[in-house]
Design an enzyme around this catalytic site. Structure first.
Site, PDB file in Angstrom:
ATOM      1  N   ARG A  47      75.259  67.357  68.963  1.00 20.02           N
ATOM      2  CA  ARG A  47      74.687  67.546  67.631  1.00 20.02           C
ATOM      3  C   ARG A  47      75.714  67.376  66.522  1.00 20.02           C
ATOM      4  NH1 ARG A  47      70.216  72.436  68.191  1.00 20.02           N
ATOM      5  NH2 ARG A  47      69.058  71.517  69.944  1.00 20.02           N
ATOM      6  N   ASP A 148      63.173  80.166  56.720  1.00 23.92           N
ATOM      7  CA  ASP A 148      64.020  79.662  57.795  1.00 23.92           C
ATOM      8  C   ASP A 148      65.386  79.366  57.210  1.00 23.92           C
ATOM      9  OD1 ASP A 148      63.151  78.417  60.780  1.00 23.92           O
ATOM     10  OD2 ASP A 148      65.074  77.730  60.011  1.00 23.92           O
TER      11      ASP A 148
END
Length: 297
Positions: A47, A148
């Site tokens: 990632r 979030d």
């Protein structure tokens, strides 16, 4: 098209030592409270290698030095987004929704619900559908706040556009009532009806922040499959901050693999991964039970 993470000779594109991994673990824990196990090293490499390519930085050590040096850099947001897991689906852990429906049918006045890990929006939209179905209207008196830490997924959630396969397991009547199917160039996608999107406010929030922008009390808080990424002290701190935000009869929904009873005395189990605020009597009984077990050793 994604670039390969390894060169043609089989070597990784970037050197990534265990020391680099430890630095990443420290930074993401400090920023987001996420505890990464040793087994996540390859995931972290994959990632963050994308961030090195995107920024043109040639090594992990230089990239991490930059983050440590520039604490207000915009790259911190991309770093955090890259390491955030966002597995979700519509009506995930579906046993919670009949409980929510039963709860709100008993309420009078405006409803307030907080979804504390919105991800790409499937959970808050499921909550909104549940409220509409329970109250029999597309315009219920409800405020749903969906938060979030990952700003990328919040953007997806706010748009409310999904591949049609995301709703294939939903009943046909729910699909027809709450989604608009795309046509022409948008075929294969669905759009959440504007009435449903209008019930939800999507906002960025880090549960580790000292202060949250939230005010007032909620009839229900969804904090599902979030605590598993935090260590026990972090979990306890977050749960403590939930207490003044929950109405006396409010419900706290947890994920299937999460157990708050060993972390906090402020909550008691009402049903399968559903919690309510513990009374002083509940806390005394729990303390007495704990002392009794210690005496039996």
């Amino acid at each position: 098209m994604a670039k390969p993470a390894e060169r043609s000779d089989g070597e990784k594109e970037f050197d990534f030592t265990h020391h680099d991994f430890d630095r990443v673990r420290g930074l993401i824990y400090q920023r987001a409270g996420i505890s990464l196990s040793d087994s996540k090293q390859e995931m972290v490499y994959s990632r963050l290698a994308r961030r090195l390519r995107a920024t043109g930085i040639s090594s992990f050590s230089v990239y991490l030095n930059m983050l440590e040096r520039e604490t207000n850099s915009n790259e911190w947001e991309s770093f955090t987004n890259a390491l955030t897991t966002n597995l979700t689906s519509f009506f995930r852990e579906e046993h919670h929704f009949p409980i929510l429906a039963e709860h709100i049918k008993k309420k009078s006045g405006p409803l307030r619900i907080w979804c504390s890990a919105s991800s790409t929006g499937e959970e808050p939209y499921s909550i909104a559908i549940c409220v509409c179905e329970a109250l029999g209207t597309l315009k219920p008196n409800v405020e749903i706040i969906a938060t979030d830490i990952d700003t990328n997924v919040l953007s997806v959630a706010a748009r409310g556009v999904y591949n049609i396969d995301r709703i294939e397991k939903l009943p046909n009547d729910i699909v027809h009532k709450y989604f608009l199917k795309g046509r022409g160039k948008n075929e294969g996608s669905v759009l959440v009806r504007p009435e449903l999107r209008g019930l939800i406010n999507f906002e960025a929030l880090n549960l580790l922040d000292d202060r949250w922008f939230l005010n007032g009390e909620f009839d229900a808080i969804f904090c599902r499959n979030v605590m598993i990424y935090f260590d026990k002290p972090t979990q306890a701190n977050i749960l403590k901050k939930f207490v003044p935000l929950l109405k006396p009869d409010g419900l706290l929904f947890a994920g299937h693999s999460e157990n708050f009873l060993y972390v906090s005395d402020d909550f008691k189990l009402r049903g399968k991964t559903v919690y309510v605020l513990a009374s002083q009597e509940d806390k005394r009984k729990k303390l007495s039970s704990h002392d009794l077990k210690k005496g039996d050793l």
